[in-house]
Design an enzyme around this catalytic site. Structure first.
Site, PDB file in Angstrom:
ATOM      1  N   ASP A  13       0.586  -1.072  -0.120  1.00  0.00           N
ATOM      2  CA  ASP A  13      -0.090   0.106  -0.081  1.00  0.00           C
ATOM      3  C   ASP A  13       0.807   1.324   0.009  1.00  0.00           C
ATOM      4  OD1 ASP A  13      -2.192  -1.826   0.112  1.00  0.00           O
ATOM      5  OD2 ASP A  13      -2.291  -1.672   2.209  1.00  0.00           O
ATOM      6  N   LYS A  16       1.791   2.055  -5.207  1.00  0.00           N
ATOM      7  CA  LYS A  16       2.336   1.392  -6.420  1.00  0.00           C
ATOM      8  C   LYS A  16       1.258   1.844  -7.398  1.00  0.00           C
ATOM      9  CE  LYS A  16       2.389  -2.463  -4.339  1.00  0.00           C
ATOM     10  NZ  LYS A  16       2.291  -1.946  -2.837  1.00  0.00           N
ATOM     11  N   LYS A  18      -0.817   4.357  -8.041  1.00  0.00           N
ATOM     12  CA  LYS A  18      -0.513   5.790  -8.503  1.00  0.00           C
ATOM     13  C   LYS A  18       0.804   5.814  -9.091  1.00  0.00           C
ATOM     14  CE  LYS A  18       0.920  10.092  -7.827  1.00  0.00           C
ATOM     15  NZ  LYS A  18       1.102  11.276  -6.990  1.00  0.00           N
ATOM     16  N   ASN A  38      -5.200 -10.197  -3.649  1.00  0.00           N
ATOM     17  CA  ASN A  38      -4.930  -9.633  -2.327  1.00  0.00           C
ATOM     18  C   ASN A  38      -4.383  -7.918  -2.390  1.00  0.00           C
ATOM     19  OD1 ASN A  38      -2.816 -10.576  -3.761  1.00  0.00           O
ATOM     20  ND2 ASN A  38      -1.673 -11.297  -1.760  1.00  0.00           N
ATOM     21  N   GLY A  40      -4.516  -4.230  -3.853  1.00  0.00           N
ATOM     22  CA  GLY A  40      -5.558  -3.232  -3.977  1.00  0.00           C
ATOM     23  C   GLY A  40      -4.885  -1.983  -4.474  1.00  0.00           C
ATOM     24  N   HIS A  41      -4.722  -1.721  -5.766  1.00  0.00           N
ATOM     25  CA  HIS A  41      -4.010  -0.554  -6.307  1.00  0.00           C
ATOM     26  C   HIS A  41      -4.818   0.603  -6.731  1.00  0.00           C
ATOM     27  CE1 HIS A  41      -0.215  -3.327  -7.073  1.00  0.00           C
ATOM     28  NE2 HIS A  41      -0.709  -3.372  -5.992  1.00  0.00           N
ATOM     29  N   THR A  42      -4.793   1.464  -6.054  1.00  0.00           N
ATOM     30  CA  THR A  42      -5.707   2.935  -6.554  1.00  0.00           C
ATOM     31  C   THR A  42      -5.100   3.843  -7.436  1.00  0.00           C
ATOM     32  OG1 THR A  42      -6.140   2.715  -4.042  1.00  0.00           O
ATOM     33  CG2 THR A  42      -7.084   4.535  -5.231  1.00  0.00           C
ATOM     34  N   GLN A 223       1.902  -5.993  -3.314  1.00  0.00           N
ATOM     35  CA  GLN A 223       2.554  -6.253  -2.042  1.00  0.00           C
ATOM     36  C   GLN A 223       3.913  -5.350  -1.803  1.00  0.00           C
ATOM     37  OE1 GLN A 223       1.553  -9.393  -3.396  1.00  0.00           O
ATOM     38  NE2 GLN A 223      -0.589  -8.589  -2.985  1.00  0.00           N
ATOM     39  N   LYS A 330       2.980  10.074  -0.668  1.00  0.00           N
ATOM     40  CA  LYS A 330       2.110  10.638   0.605  1.00  0.00           C
ATOM     41  C   LYS A 330       2.812  11.711   1.515  1.00  0.00           C
ATOM     42  CE  LYS A 330      -1.533   8.259   1.385  1.00  0.00           C
ATOM     43  NZ  LYS A 330      -2.614   7.237   1.717  1.00  0.00           N
ATOM     44  N   ASP A 332       2.631  14.871   1.317  1.00  0.00           N
ATOM     45  CA  ASP A 332       1.690  15.733   1.558  1.00  0.00           C
ATOM     46  C   ASP A 332       1.016  15.579   2.900  1.00  0.00           C
ATOM     47  OD1 ASP A 332       0.809  13.445  -0.091  1.00  0.00           O
ATOM     48  OD2 ASP A 332      -1.227  14.335   0.225  1.00  0.00           O
ATOM     49  N   GLY A 414      -0.041  13.899  -3.819  1.00  0.00           N
ATOM     50  CA  GLY A 414      -1.345  13.944  -3.773  1.00  0.00           C
ATOM     51  C   GLY A 414      -1.924  12.640  -4.581  1.00  0.00           C
TER      52      GLY A 414
HETATM   53  P1  GDP Z   1      -0.789   0.260  -3.536  1.00  0.00           P
HETATM   54  O1  GDP Z   1      -1.508  -0.858  -3.124  1.00  0.00           O
HETATM   55  O2  GDP Z   1       0.618   0.313  -3.244  1.00  0.00           O
HETATM   56  O3  GDP Z   1      -1.098   0.482  -5.021  1.00  0.00           O
HETATM   57  O4  GDP Z   1      -1.369   1.558  -2.661  1.00  0.00           O
HETATM   58  P2  GDP Z   1      -3.127   1.681  -2.245  1.00  0.00           P
HETATM   59  O5  GDP Z   1      -3.640   2.229  -3.446  1.00  0.00           O
HETATM   60  O6  GDP Z   1      -3.534   0.271  -1.566  1.00  0.00           O
HETATM   61  O7  GDP Z   1      -2.864   2.644  -1.203  1.00  0.00           O
HETATM   62  C1  GDP Z   1      -2.237   3.947  -1.341  1.00  0.00           C
HETATM   63  C2  GDP Z   1      -3.450   5.060  -1.212  1.00  0.00           C
HETATM   64  O8  GDP Z   1      -2.745   6.334  -1.092  1.00  0.00           O
HETATM   65  C3  GDP Z   1      -4.339   5.325  -2.335  1.00  0.00           C
HETATM   66  O9  GDP Z   1      -5.431   5.818  -1.693  1.00  0.00           O
HETATM   67  C4  GDP Z   1      -3.598   6.392  -3.293  1.00  0.00           C
HETATM   68  O10 GDP Z   1      -4.890   7.076  -4.041  1.00  0.00           O
HETATM   69  C5  GDP Z   1      -3.086   6.997  -2.344  1.00  0.00           C
HETATM   70  N1  GDP Z   1      -1.857   7.887  -2.925  1.00  0.00           N
HETATM   71  C6  GDP Z   1      -0.830   7.587  -3.429  1.00  0.00           C
HETATM   72  N2  GDP Z   1      -0.051   8.237  -3.476  1.00  0.00           N
HETATM   73  C7  GDP Z   1      -0.486   9.387  -2.987  1.00  0.00           C
HETATM   74  C8  GDP Z   1       0.362  10.718  -2.436  1.00  0.00           C
HETATM   75  O11 GDP Z   1       1.346  11.143  -2.923  1.00  0.00           O
HETATM   76  N3  GDP Z   1      -0.406  11.520  -1.639  1.00  0.00           N
HETATM   77  C9  GDP Z   1      -1.458  11.164  -1.232  1.00  0.00           C
HETATM   78  N4  GDP Z   1      -2.509  12.066  -0.353  1.00  0.00           N
HETATM   79  N5  GDP Z   1      -2.119  10.027  -1.489  1.00  0.00           N
HETATM   80  C10 GDP Z   1      -1.556   9.386  -2.210  1.00  0.00           C
HETATM   81  P1  IMO Z   2      -0.924  -4.216  -2.424  1.00  0.00           P
HETATM   82  O1  IMO Z   2      -0.275  -4.602  -3.516  1.00  0.00           O
HETATM   83  C1  IMO Z   2      -0.939  -4.530   1.961  1.00  0.00           C
HETATM   84  C2  IMO Z   2      -1.051  -8.606   3.631  1.00  0.00           C
HETATM   85  C3  IMO Z   2      -2.310  -9.095   4.463  1.00  0.00           C
HETATM   86  C4  IMO Z   2      -1.555  -9.943   5.513  1.00  0.00           C
HETATM   87  C5  IMO Z   2      -0.511 -10.726   4.496  1.00  0.00           C
HETATM   88  C6  IMO Z   2      -0.803 -12.065   3.907  1.00  0.00           C
HETATM   89  O2  IMO Z   2      -2.159  -3.540  -2.236  1.00  0.00           O
HETATM   90  O3  IMO Z   2       0.336  -3.260  -1.624  1.00  0.00           O
HETATM   91  P2  IMO Z   2      -2.427 -12.512   1.721  1.00  0.00           P
HETATM   92  O4  IMO Z   2      -3.987 -12.599   1.606  1.00  0.00           O
HETATM   93  O5  IMO Z   2      -1.482 -12.149   0.799  1.00  0.00           O
HETATM   94  O6  IMO Z   2      -2.112 -14.164   2.281  1.00  0.00           O
HETATM   95  O7  IMO Z   2      -2.178 -11.871   3.295  1.00  0.00           O
HETATM   96  O8  IMO Z   2      -0.169  -9.975   3.555  1.00  0.00           O
HETATM   97  N1  IMO Z   2      -1.130  -8.113   2.434  1.00  0.00           N
HETATM   98  C7  IMO Z   2      -1.097  -6.960   2.042  1.00  0.00           C
HETATM   99  N2  IMO Z   2      -1.031  -5.708   2.519  1.00  0.00           N
HETATM  100  N3  IMO Z   2      -1.072  -4.397   0.792  1.00  0.00           N
HETATM  101  C8  IMO Z   2      -1.440  -5.569  -0.110  1.00  0.00           C
HETATM  102  O9  IMO Z   2      -1.081  -5.390  -1.543  1.00  0.00           O
HETATM  103  C9  IMO Z   2      -1.406  -6.977   0.374  1.00  0.00           C
HETATM  104  N4  IMO Z   2      -1.714  -7.997   0.028  1.00  0.00           N
HETATM  105  C10 IMO Z   2      -1.372  -8.734   1.099  1.00  0.00           C
HETATM  106  O10 IMO Z   2      -2.983  -7.890   5.068  1.00  0.00           O
HETATM  107  O11 IMO Z   2      -1.016  -9.389   6.352  1.00  0.00           O
HETATM  108 MG    MG Z   3      -3.056  -1.571  -1.898  1.00  0.00          MG
END
Ligand code: GDP
Ligand code: IMO
Ligand code: MG
Length: 427
Positions: A13, A16, A18, A38, A40-42, A223, A330, A332, A414
């Site tokens: 999280d 990645k 973005k 597993n 979740g990429h926003t 991950q 992040k 900001d 952002g």
């Molecule tokens: P990922 O799994 O690595 O793709 O990350 P996620 O999408 O699960 O979580 C990252 C969160 O931070 C998302 O809600 C993005 O929209 C947000 N985000 C990413 N980069 C930035 C940033 O530079 N600033 C802010 N405020 N939010 C960000």
């Molecule tokens: P992105 O790609 C954050 C964590 C789970 C748990 C552990 C094992 O969005 O960064 P699993 O379901 O993979 O067997 O769970 O790994 N986990 C993540 N945490 N971001 C993820 O993916 C994750 N994918 C798995 O919360 O601790």
């Molecule tokens: Mg994620």
């Protein structure tokens, strides 16, 4: 022309999705190579938020080829839902290709994931309960079902019959959980297979031909390094390799073809699920970061644990992945804090450790050693030039570079695609 592997340096999280979307502008291909839904990429485009679990974050550019490599585990129902969601939003998925060698997540994998988590009780891993671990277990046990098998009704039926017989026994006798009906699963999966069939192609061939033709390829990790099966905080990890080396195996490309590795690091740290997290903040400050950073899981909605930037973790990630650059996201979110902290080492029995320990027992005894820097008040979400950041924000970034040994190429200020400061070109 180059190939860039993008990975998470912390516990996932990091942003990645973005950064992949931002860099995809310069790429011809975007490739997912491990993990499954597993992840979740926003991605936020013109204020609209998309959450992707399987499809690469390059899909928003109609001319980019997006690949799901052999190293990914695919839940076909989730994939079809994601295809439908994108279609409804007018996003074309015509350039998506899926490896026939990728393994398929079956309903019994999900149930086994749940059952095993419940059995572990207080020592549960906190998985996403999406069946990821059990699907990779079957792959390693050589009893998994691949996309190519799913597309062959006879082959699929035979493998499914065999698996259901075994899994039903395990579910009922070990976990006291209900099993599955062969015919029901068969008809559901054969229907899903027809939705997936048009996308299936030899993705390793596609990548290698693109590299030969001098195209730019971006590998989108899921991950993070500390969730890696080998290098993470085992057993509180995922069942795949979120590290850069896995891009080769999971996409079917040789190590000689990788030009650069970029690590995405959040300007603080979050973790969702169980396991050690030395710089975790338990009090009000942790809550503040969670609220401001909207730190709730993209996949499961769970609140993310929050803490200070940990340079030990990112330095470790730099070593394991051979990082060339960091993308610091992040920044900001830290605006307005009177002071900011960076964990530079761990105090363990009177000594300062500077390398990430293997033992969870040692980690549990570690106290973070912090450096405190002055904060900044300014809203930086509109800044696009490094020089325009407040001096204290630059000081924070520069200290991260010194402590991790990795130059910063990109800074996120952002959620929007263009809320990104570029210091170095990655491609
Ligand atoms: P990922 O799994 O690595 O793709 O990350 P996620 O999408 O699960 O979580 C990252 C969160 O931070 C998302 O809600 C993005 O929209 C947000 N985000 C990413 N980069 C930035 C940033 O530079 N600033 C802010 N405020 N939010 C960000
Ligand atoms: P992105 O790609 C954050 C964590 C789970 C748990 C552990 C094992 O969005 O960064 P699993 O379901 O993979 O067997 O769970 O790994 N986990 C993540 N945490 N971001 C993820 O993916 C994750 N994918 C798995 O919360 O601790
Ligand atoms: Mg994620």
């Amino acid at each position: 022309m180059s190939t860039v592997v993008l990975i998470g340096t912390q516990w996932g999280d990091e942003g990645k999705g973005k950064i992949t979307d931002f860099l995809a502008r310069e790429a011809d291909l975007v490739v997912r190579y491990q993990g499954g839904n597993n992840a979740g990429h926003t991605v936020v485009i013109d204020g609209q938020e998309f959450r992707l679990h399987l499809i690469p974050s390059g899909i928003f550019y109609p001319d980019k080829i997006c690949l799901i490599g052999n190293g990914v585990v695919i839940d076909p129902a989730v994939l079809v839902r994601e295809l439908d969601m994108l279609a409804e939003q007018g996003i074309s998925t015509g350039n998506l290709r899926i490896s026939p060698r990728a393994h398929v997540i079956m309903p019994y994998h999900r149930r086994l994931d749940e059952a095993e988590e419940d059995r572990r009780g207080d020592s549960r891993i906190g998985t996403t309960r999406r069946g990821i671990g059990p699907a990779y277990m079957d792959k390693a046990a050589r009893s998994g079902i691949r996309v190519v098998d799913l597309l062959d009704p006879e082959e699929f039926a035979a493998r499914l019959r065999d698996n259901i017989a075994e899994k039903n026994k395990v579910l009922s006798q070990i976990y006291g959980a209900p099993g599955f009906d062969f015919e029901e699963v068969l008809s559901e999966y054969l229907r899903l297979a027809e939705r997936i069939r048009p996308y299936v192609a030899d993705t390793s061939l596609v990548v290698n031909e693109a590299v030969k033709a001098g195209r730019n390829v971006l590998f989108e990790g899921a991950q993070g390094t500390l969730l890696d099966l080998d290098h993470g905080t085992y057993p509180y990890v995922t069942s795949s390799h979120p590290t850069a080396g896995a891009a080769c195996l999971g996409a079917g490309i040789g190590p000689t073809r990788i030009d650069r590795v970029v690590g995405v690091a959040k300007a603080y740290v979050t973790r969702v699920g169980g396991g050690p997290f030395p710089s975790e903040l338990h009090g009000e400050l942790g809550d503040l970061l969670r609220q401001r950073g909207r730190e709730f899981g993209t996949t499961t909605g769970r609140p993310r644990r929050c803490g200070w930037f940990d340079a030990v973790v990112v330095r470790y990630a730099a070593r394991i992945n051979g990082l060339d650059y960091l993308a610091l996201t992040k920044l900001d979110i830290l605006s307005g804090l009177p002071e900011v902290r960076i964990c530079r080492g761990y105090r363990y029995r009177g000594e300062e450790l500077t390398e990430f320990p293997a033992s969870l027992k040692v980690l549990a005894e570690c106290e973070p050693v912090y450096e405190t820097l002055p904060g900044w008040d300014e809203d930086i979400s509109g800044v696009r030039e490094y020089g325009a950041l407040p001096a204290n924000a630059r000081r924070y970034v520069e200290r991260i570079v010194e402590l991790t040994g990795v130059p910063v190429a990109l800074i996120g200020v952002g959620t929007g695609r263009h809320q990104t400061i570029v210091l170095h070109r990655v491609f």
